[in-house]
Design an enzyme around this catalytic site. Structure first.
Site, PDB file in Angstrom:
ATOM      1  N   CYS A  55       0.724  -1.070   0.367  1.00 15.50           N
ATOM      2  CA  CYS A  55      -0.103   0.339   0.082  1.00 15.50           C
ATOM      3  C   CYS A  55       1.038   0.925   0.466  1.00 15.50           C
ATOM      4  O   CYS A  55       2.501   1.226   0.652  1.00 15.50           O
ATOM      5  CB  CYS A  55      -1.010   0.342   1.199  1.00 15.50           C
ATOM      6  SG  CYS A  55      -2.153   1.509   1.208  1.00 15.50           S
ATOM      7  N   CYS A 129      -8.762  -5.228 -10.230  1.00 12.28           N
ATOM      8  CA  CYS A 129      -8.231  -3.817 -10.414  1.00 12.28           C
ATOM      9  C   CYS A 129      -7.581  -2.917  -9.671  1.00 12.28           C
ATOM     10  O   CYS A 129      -9.087  -2.456  -9.478  1.00 12.28           O
ATOM     11  CB  CYS A 129      -9.636  -3.559 -11.552  1.00 12.28           C
ATOM     12  SG  CYS A 129      -9.033  -2.896 -12.785  1.00 12.28           S
TER      13      CYS A 129
END
Ligand code: ZN
Length: 142
Positions: A55, A129
């Site tokens: 992240c 996605c």
């Protein structure tokens, strides 16, 4: 966390103002305001380099390169997260579509969406996605 020390230690405590300071304007728009980057321009769209995708907001490990596949959709696509509890799913009915939003479980930043049953030849038939700008690739040691 073994990630770079610039990542926050208590990301869920950060305010929007804190995030604005830590992230670029484009990163903030996607990660914290659930924006979507343009297709086919992201840094990792076609990347096949081995490693772990973290992240970009908090450094949590999210996806592995060995679950990334060539979806041709214009965004980095994975058939599974690195661990089931690395991401959280949330119903998203914006833009007149019924989609499932994917968030980082550690800092609740927006990552992208997951789509099921599209017929890709992957073990899960899921397509995570994910916006390139939500990720940082930690390349595996050669
Ligand atoms: Zn995060």
């Amino acid at each position: 966390m073994s990630a770079s020390p610039e990542y926050p230690t208590d990301p869920q405590a950060l305010t929007d103002a804190d995030w604005r300071e830590r992230l670029s304007a484009a990163e903030f728009r996607v990660l914290r305001q659930a924006g979507t980057e343009a297709p086919f321009v992201g840094e990792y769209t076609d990347t096949t380099t081995e490693g772990v995708y973290r992240c970009r907001a908090c450094g949590a490990e999210l996806f592995r390169s060995d679950s990334k596949f060539a979806s041709s959709c214009g965004w980095p696509s994975f058939f599974t997260p690195l661990a089931g509890d690395a991401v959280i799913e949330r119903r998203d009915n914006t833009l007149g579509m019924e989609r499932t939003e994917i968030l980082c479980a550690t800092c609740h930043s927006h990552l992208g969406h997951v789509f099921a049953g599209e017929g890709y030849p992957t073990p899960t038939d899921l397509r995570y996605c994910i916006n390139s700008i939500s990720l940082t690739l930690d390349e595996a040691e050669a």
